[in-house]
Design a protein around this motif. Structure first.
Motif, PDB file in Angstrom:
ATOM      1  N   ALA A  88       1.142   1.402   4.571  1.00 29.36           N
ATOM      2  CA  ALA A  88       1.100   0.516   5.737  1.00 29.36           C
ATOM      3  C   ALA A  88       1.631  -0.879   5.434  1.00 29.36           C
ATOM      4  O   ALA A  88       1.872  -1.661   6.351  1.00 29.36           O
ATOM      5  CB  ALA A  88      -0.324   0.438   6.277  1.00 29.36           C
ATOM      6  N   LYS A  89       1.854  -1.192   4.176  1.00 30.15           N
ATOM      7  CA  LYS A  89       2.445  -2.493   3.835  1.00 30.15           C
ATOM      8  C   LYS A  89       3.923  -2.544   4.206  1.00 30.15           C
ATOM      9  O   LYS A  89       4.473  -3.620   4.392  1.00 30.15           O
ATOM     10  CB  LYS A  89       2.252  -2.788   2.352  1.00 30.15           C
ATOM     11  CG  LYS A  89       0.804  -3.014   1.974  1.00 30.15           C
ATOM     12  CD  LYS A  89       0.631  -3.217   0.498  1.00 30.15           C
ATOM     13  CE  LYS A  89      -0.853  -3.372   0.184  1.00 30.15           C
ATOM     14  NZ  LYS A  89      -1.113  -3.373  -1.245  1.00 30.15           N
ATOM     15  N   SER A  90       4.553  -1.377   4.297  1.00 32.34           N
ATOM     16  CA  SER A  90       5.986  -1.328   4.604  1.00 32.34           C
ATOM     17  C   SER A  90       6.306  -0.662   5.934  1.00 32.34           C
ATOM     18  O   SER A  90       7.429  -0.794   6.426  1.00 32.34           O
ATOM     19  CB  SER A  90       6.724  -0.568   3.493  1.00 32.34           C
ATOM     20  OG  SER A  90       6.515  -1.176   2.253  1.00 32.34           O
ATOM     21  N   PHE A  91       5.352   0.075   6.501  1.00 38.34           N
ATOM     22  CA  PHE A  91       5.589   0.840   7.721  1.00 38.34           C
ATOM     23  C   PHE A  91       4.410   0.700   8.665  1.00 38.34           C
ATOM     24  O   PHE A  91       3.299   0.399   8.240  1.00 38.34           O
ATOM     25  CB  PHE A  91       5.770   2.338   7.393  1.00 38.34           C
ATOM     26  CG  PHE A  91       6.920   2.617   6.473  1.00 38.34           C
ATOM     27  CD1 PHE A  91       8.193   2.785   6.980  1.00 38.34           C
ATOM     28  CD2 PHE A  91       6.726   2.700   5.106  1.00 38.34           C
ATOM     29  CE1 PHE A  91       9.257   3.027   6.136  1.00 38.34           C
ATOM     30  CE2 PHE A  91       7.784   2.943   4.258  1.00 38.34           C
ATOM     31  CZ  PHE A  91       9.065   3.102   4.772  1.00 38.34           C
ATOM     32  N   GLN A  92       4.671   0.969   9.935  1.00 40.88           N
ATOM     33  CA  GLN A  92       3.584   1.104  10.898  1.00 40.88           C
ATOM     34  C   GLN A  92       3.023   2.507  10.703  1.00 40.88           C
ATOM     35  O   GLN A  92       3.763   3.487  10.802  1.00 40.88           O
ATOM     36  CB  GLN A  92       4.112   0.962  12.329  1.00 40.88           C
ATOM     37  CG  GLN A  92       3.072   1.229  13.389  1.00 40.88           C
ATOM     38  CD  GLN A  92       1.999   0.162  13.452  1.00 40.88           C
ATOM     39  OE1 GLN A  92       2.315  -1.009  13.518  1.00 40.88           O
ATOM     40  NE2 GLN A  92       0.749   0.558  13.411  1.00 40.88           N
ATOM     41  N   VAL A  93       1.757   2.618  10.362  1.00 39.13           N
ATOM     42  CA  VAL A  93       1.137   3.911  10.070  1.00 39.13           C
ATOM     43  C   VAL A  93       0.016   4.151  11.078  1.00 39.13           C
ATOM     44  O   VAL A  93      -0.891   3.331  11.212  1.00 39.13           O
ATOM     45  CB  VAL A  93       0.580   3.948   8.625  1.00 39.13           C
ATOM     46  CG1 VAL A  93      -0.116   5.272   8.348  1.00 39.13           C
ATOM     47  CG2 VAL A  93       1.692   3.708   7.617  1.00 39.13           C
ATOM     48  N   LEU A  94       0.104   5.271  11.776  1.00 39.76           N
ATOM     49  CA  LEU A  94      -0.944   5.691  12.702  1.00 39.76           C
ATOM     50  C   LEU A  94      -1.581   6.947  12.129  1.00 39.76           C
ATOM     51  O   LEU A  94      -0.881   7.900  11.787  1.00 39.76           O
ATOM     52  CB  LEU A  94      -0.358   5.992  14.082  1.00 39.76           C
ATOM     53  CG  LEU A  94       0.407   4.850  14.747  1.00 39.76           C
ATOM     54  CD1 LEU A  94       1.100   5.338  16.001  1.00 39.76           C
ATOM     55  CD2 LEU A  94      -0.513   3.688  15.049  1.00 39.76           C
ATOM     56  N   VAL A  95      -2.912   6.955  12.022  1.00 36.42           N
ATOM     57  CA  VAL A  95      -3.614   8.070  11.389  1.00 36.42           C
ATOM     58  C   VAL A  95      -4.724   8.566  12.315  1.00 36.42           C
ATOM     59  O   VAL A  95      -5.555   7.778  12.771  1.00 36.42           O
ATOM     60  CB  VAL A  95      -4.232   7.641  10.032  1.00 36.42           C
ATOM     61  CG1 VAL A  95      -4.959   8.804   9.382  1.00 36.42           C
ATOM     62  CG2 VAL A  95      -3.173   7.076   9.103  1.00 36.42           C
ATOM     63  N   VAL A  96      -4.725   9.859  12.586  1.00 38.92           N
ATOM     64  CA  VAL A  96      -5.846  10.507  13.266  1.00 38.92           C
ATOM     65  C   VAL A  96      -6.700  11.103  12.162  1.00 38.92           C
ATOM     66  O   VAL A  96      -6.216  11.909  11.363  1.00 38.92           O
ATOM     67  CB  VAL A  96      -5.360  11.615  14.230  1.00 38.92           C
ATOM     68  CG1 VAL A  96      -6.554  12.334  14.859  1.00 38.92           C
ATOM     69  CG2 VAL A  96      -4.438  11.033  15.289  1.00 38.92           C
ATOM     70  N   THR A  97      -7.957  10.687  12.085  1.00 39.15           N
ATOM     71  CA  THR A  97      -8.800  11.114  10.973  1.00 39.15           C
ATOM     72  C   THR A  97     -10.240  11.324  11.412  1.00 39.15           C
ATOM     73  O   THR A  97     -10.706  10.715  12.373  1.00 39.15           O
ATOM     74  CB  THR A  97      -8.752  10.084   9.829  1.00 39.15           C
ATOM     75  OG1 THR A  97      -9.520  10.570   8.732  1.00 39.15           O
ATOM     76  CG2 THR A  97      -9.296   8.731  10.238  1.00 39.15           C
ATOM     77  N   HIS A  98     -10.919  12.186  10.681  1.00 43.54           N
ATOM     78  CA  HIS A  98     -12.370  12.358  10.814  1.00 43.54           C
ATOM     79  C   HIS A  98     -13.051  11.897   9.529  1.00 43.54           C
ATOM     80  O   HIS A  98     -14.250  12.075   9.369  1.00 43.54           O
ATOM     81  CB  HIS A  98     -12.719  13.829  11.086  1.00 43.54           C
ATOM     82  CG  HIS A  98     -12.192  14.302  12.399  1.00 43.54           C
ATOM     83  ND1 HIS A  98     -12.794  14.003  13.591  1.00 43.54           N
ATOM     84  CD2 HIS A  98     -11.088  15.024  12.707  1.00 43.54           C
ATOM     85  CE1 HIS A  98     -12.099  14.525  14.579  1.00 43.54           C
ATOM     86  NE2 HIS A  98     -11.058  15.153  14.069  1.00 43.54           N
TER      87      HIS A  98
END
Length: 193
Positions: free
Chosen positions: A120-130
């Motif tokens: 996430a320091k270099s990219f937009q990161v979207l995470v679906v997590t439980h």
């Protein structure tokens, strides 16, 4: 030329993947790109090669196709490593991970969360997590919930207090305990460090 380029790229991919596996708790695993020449009648505009990703998840084991050898949790981590390695070649600076932490335990989930946080320091990161260990690593936390008896989905941006409560719920289930709240706070503080 295409075949030679693929062989060269495969060597680079395999080396880069080797560097990604240990942080994801796959230090004893191996990733290899197999490039086979196809029979003349199978050649196509995409070339004369068949490319297969192979893995060996245990030291000394023979490699086999990634989709047949890796368990669910291993497969999720191999795919994360592949996305990390290939991210620089993709012009879209957004990466989406849907349950990349499937089938893994707490220590491995923490390692996955740490790797996603670095990404996430270099990219937009979207995470679906439980996984609370993964959720605690995010810069922002959204709760996604389906409304009972409807097809409506509600997305709520969580403030710091609501975020701690949601991670506590992820840790303990329906009944959030003071111990779960303390553990959630500890996860959030550890992720911020």
């Amino acid at each position: 030329r295409l075949h030679d380029g693929r062989v060269k790229a495969a060597l680079g991919l395999d080396a880069a993947m080797a560097g990604e596996l240990a942080p994801l708790k796959l230090g004893g695993a191996r990733f290899d790109t197999l490039i086979d020449m196809l029979p003349d009648d199978k050649w196509a505009p995409t070339g004369a090669d068949r490319v297969v990703f192979q893995v060996a998840t245990n030291p000394g084991a023979d490699p086999g196709p990634l989709n047949k050898i890796a368990s669910g949790g291993e497969l999720a981590r191999f795919m994360l490593a592949l996305k990390v390695v290939l991210a620089g070649a993709d012009p879209v600076p957004v990466l989406v991970f849907d349950e990349v932490d499937a089938g893994i335990g707490a220590a491995v989930a923490a390692a996955v969360g740490e790797r996603l946080g670095g990404l996430a320091k270099s990219f937009q990161v979207l995470v679906v997590t439980h996984s609370p260990q993964v959720a605690a690593r995010g810069h922002h936390h959204l709760r996604i919930a389906k409304q009972p008896d409807t097809a409506t989905t509600v997305v709520t941006v969580l403030d710091p207090k609501a975020r701690q409560e949601e991670i506590a719920r992820m840790l303990s289930g329906a009944a959030v305990t003071p111990e779960a709240r303390a553990a959630a706070l500890s996860l959030l503080k550890g992720a911020a460090a």
